[in-house]
Design an enzyme around this catalytic site. Structure first.
Site, PDB file in Angstrom:
ATOM      1  N   HIS A  70       0.879  -1.179   0.000  1.00 30.83           N
ATOM      2  CA  HIS A  70       0.000   0.000   0.000  1.00 30.83           C
ATOM      3  C   HIS A  70       0.916   1.230   0.000  1.00 30.83           C
ATOM      4  CE1 HIS A  70      -2.825   2.880   1.904  1.00 30.83           C
ATOM      5  NE2 HIS A  70      -3.796   2.038   1.637  1.00 30.83           N
ATOM      6  N   ASP A  91       2.906  -4.760   7.975  1.00 30.75           N
ATOM      7  CA  ASP A  91       1.702  -3.961   7.834  1.00 30.75           C
ATOM      8  C   ASP A  91       0.520  -4.938   7.925  1.00 30.75           C
ATOM      9  OD1 ASP A  91      -0.583  -2.781   6.860  1.00 30.75           O
ATOM     10  OD2 ASP A  91       0.383  -1.863   5.111  1.00 30.75           O
ATOM     11  N   GLN A 141      -4.683  -5.304   6.648  1.00 29.07           N
ATOM     12  CA  GLN A 141      -5.689  -6.174   6.027  1.00 29.07           C
ATOM     13  C   GLN A 141      -5.752  -7.535   6.697  1.00 29.07           C
ATOM     14  OE1 GLN A 141      -7.974  -5.519   3.745  1.00 29.07           O
ATOM     15  NE2 GLN A 141      -7.256  -3.431   3.447  1.00 29.07           N
ATOM     16  N   LYS A 174     -10.699  -1.083  10.182  1.00 26.00           N
ATOM     17  CA  LYS A 174     -10.930  -2.205   9.267  1.00 26.00           C
ATOM     18  C   LYS A 174     -11.333  -3.466  10.021  1.00 26.00           C
ATOM     19  CE  LYS A 174      -8.020  -0.294   5.673  1.00 26.00           C
ATOM     20  NZ  LYS A 174      -6.746  -0.312   4.947  1.00 26.00           N
ATOM     21  N   CYS A 213      -4.719   2.473  -3.717  1.00 28.61           N
ATOM     22  CA  CYS A 213      -3.472   2.940  -3.073  1.00 28.61           C
ATOM     23  C   CYS A 213      -2.315   1.983  -3.324  1.00 28.61           C
ATOM     24  CB  CYS A 213      -3.634   3.143  -1.572  1.00 28.61           C
ATOM     25  SG  CYS A 213      -4.840   4.378  -1.129  1.00 28.61           S
TER      26      CYS A 213
HETATM   27  C1  LIG Z   1      -5.787   0.506   4.736  1.00 26.52           C
HETATM   28  C2  LIG Z   1      -4.376   0.084   4.611  1.00 26.52           C
HETATM   29  C3  LIG Z   1      -3.340   0.888   5.075  1.00 26.52           C
HETATM   30  C4  LIG Z   1      -3.557   2.268   5.620  1.00 26.52           C
HETATM   31  O1  LIG Z   1      -4.378   2.253   6.738  1.00 26.52           O
HETATM   32  P1  LIG Z   1      -4.919   3.631   7.343  1.00 26.52           P
HETATM   33  O2  LIG Z   1      -6.018   3.173   8.248  1.00 26.52           O
HETATM   34  O3  LIG Z   1      -5.418   4.444   6.186  1.00 26.52           O
HETATM   35  O4  LIG Z   1      -3.798   4.268   8.053  1.00 26.52           O
HETATM   36  C5  LIG Z   1      -2.058   0.407   4.978  1.00 26.52           C
HETATM   37  N1  LIG Z   1      -1.799  -0.799   4.470  1.00 26.52           N
HETATM   38  C6  LIG Z   1      -2.769  -1.613   4.018  1.00 26.52           C
HETATM   39  C7  LIG Z   1      -2.425  -2.967   3.469  1.00 26.52           C
HETATM   40  C8  LIG Z   1      -4.093  -1.187   4.067  1.00 26.52           C
HETATM   41  O5  LIG Z   1      -5.055  -1.987   3.604  1.00 26.52           O
END
Ligand SMILES: *Cc1c(COP(=O)(O)O)cnc(C)c1O
Length: 404
Positions: free
Chosen positions: A121, A198, A201, A224, A362
């Site tokens: 992302h 990260d 997801q 999320k 993104c």
């Molecule tokens: C949504 C997302 C982000 C960013 O998350 P924020 O809540 O906008 O800070 C980063 N990495 C992944 C894989 C995402 O799906």
């Protein structure tokens, strides 16, 4: 097994009509919907205990502080962190990644290397580019294949003693690929590199075990996983959090301030400057409790069925191509139909009540890799149903007829 009707009744927004049609919400990868317990917990906080935390001796301040810290404990147990002070409240994944990237500016030297994956992302690319610009470190990219999987042999050849940090997502938001992070972490550690995961997801679908993974940092967002927006967690190993300088200066993060010198507070407060999102932090704990009460095994079972059903139904549409065909996949389907722009399909099916995301999600480098402007992304949650998928498939067929 999930009682899907009971679950759906817990999410008031799901019984809404959009454009005169029952809402089919398949944009869970962008943000999840919220159950009533989460919505209620937000108003309960403001109605009953709203006060600033860690500051007053008064009763409300203590109640708010206790609730905030209890939430931190819940999250510590949820992700299996060894120490409570390794759990930092943030405003989301983006904040957590920037905190770490900023801290590494004090550690990296020109010629050091930062490895990011081709599946990231933007929020797990740009902070590292900024870090490299600042320090003279070099950004290297772990490549992917046509199935949307990372090429692990290429990753292993990129690793060297120059590698200082590897940053990769647990699950790709654009394609749904589940990355073999445990193996990747082990390989990075073998050359002395730190690893940031990260987990934005991943947390809606599974319970990460940071001790078992042995990652150095794990960042995720609350919104999320049924929690409020503007909330998130950065897990960091104690040794790393002690090594990194503070991200922001301000109240709460200090031990003592004079004009000559300031000393910093102990963990986790060193990284928590200013008044945080108190209600959000408390209610993130409510969301974690809620997800656990549904049960991650149930969640995974339901989502696996949805993914299989949707994949089968969609592939019956002529000219439809799915991006992200790896073996290990979460309940996300990115697709396009030959000769039709994803935006056009998205707009038509929105009129039919179906919420999907269209565009680059993104992740422009992934779109560039496949040489496409974007995809239509349907991302399923445990509260979705096969009937909803059938509605989407019908809508996509209708859109295809209208557009071709
Ligand atoms: C949504 C997302 C982000 C960013 O998350 P924020 O809540 O906008 O800070 C980063 N990495 C992944 C894989 C995402 O799906």
């Amino acid at each position: 097994m999930l009682d899907i009707h009971k679950i759906r009744a817990e999410f008031p927004i799901l019984s809404q009509k959009v454009n005169g049609k029952p809402l089919v919400y398949f944009d869970n990868g962008a943000t999840s919907q919220k159950p009533q317990v989460v919505i209620d917990a937000i108003s309960k906080y403001y109605q009953e205990i709203n006060a600033n935390i860690h500051r007053g001796v008064h009763t409300l301040s203590q109640l708010a502080t206790d609730a905030y810290e209890i939430s931190r404990v819940k999250i510590q147990h949820h992700i299996n962190a060894k120490h409570l002070h390794e759990v930092l409240f943030t405003s989301g994944t983006t904040h957590g990644i920037n905190l770490v990237a900023n801290g590494f500016a004090a550690i990296l030297k020109p010629g050091d290397e930062v490895l990011v994956s081709a599946l990231e992302h933007h929020s797990n690319i740009v902070p590292w580019q900024m870090l490299c610009e600042k320090t003279g470190a070099i950004l290297k990219v772990i490549p992917m294949n046509q199935d949307g999987e990372l090429i692990i042999s290429a990753y292993e050849s990129l690793l060297s003693e120059k590698t200082k940090i590897v940053t990769v997502n647990h699950i790709s938001n654009a394609l749904g690929t589940i990355n073999p992070i445990k193996y990747m972490i082990e390989k990075a550690h073998a050359v002395g590199a730190a690893v940031l995961i990260d987990g934005a997801q991943a947390v809606p679908h599974l319970k990460p075990d940071v001790l078992d993974l042995d990652c150095d940092f794990y960042a995720f967002s609350g919104h999320k996983m049924c929690g409020p927006t503007g909330t998130g967690i950065l897990y960091g190993k104690e040794s790393w959090l002690n090594k990194l300088p503070p991200y922001q200066g301000g109240g709460e993060m200090i031990k003592e301030v004079t004009f000559e010198k300031t000393t910093y507070a102990d963990l986790p407060h060193k990284f928590e400057a200013g008044t945080p999102n108190i209600a959000g932090g408390i209610v993130l704990g409510t969301a974690v409790d809620y997800m656990n009460s549904v049960g991650f095994e149930n969640i995974q079972q339901q989502e696996k069925e949805l993914l299989a059903h949707a994949t089968k139904q969609l592939l019956e549409i002529e000219g439809l191509k799915i991006y992200g065909t790896g073996k290990e996949k979460a309940s996300v389907i990115s697709f396009n139909i030959d000769g039709i722009h994803p935006y056009d399909i998205g707009s038509i099916i929105d009129k039919l009540g179906i919420a999907v995301r269209t565009g680059h999600h993104c992740t422009q480098p992934i779109m560039n890799y496949f040489e496409i402007p974007g995809t239509i992304r349907a991302s399923f949650s445990f509260y979705n149903t096969k009937e909803e998928i059938d509605l989407m498939v019908e809508a996509v067929k209708k859109a295809k007829t209208m557009l071709s």
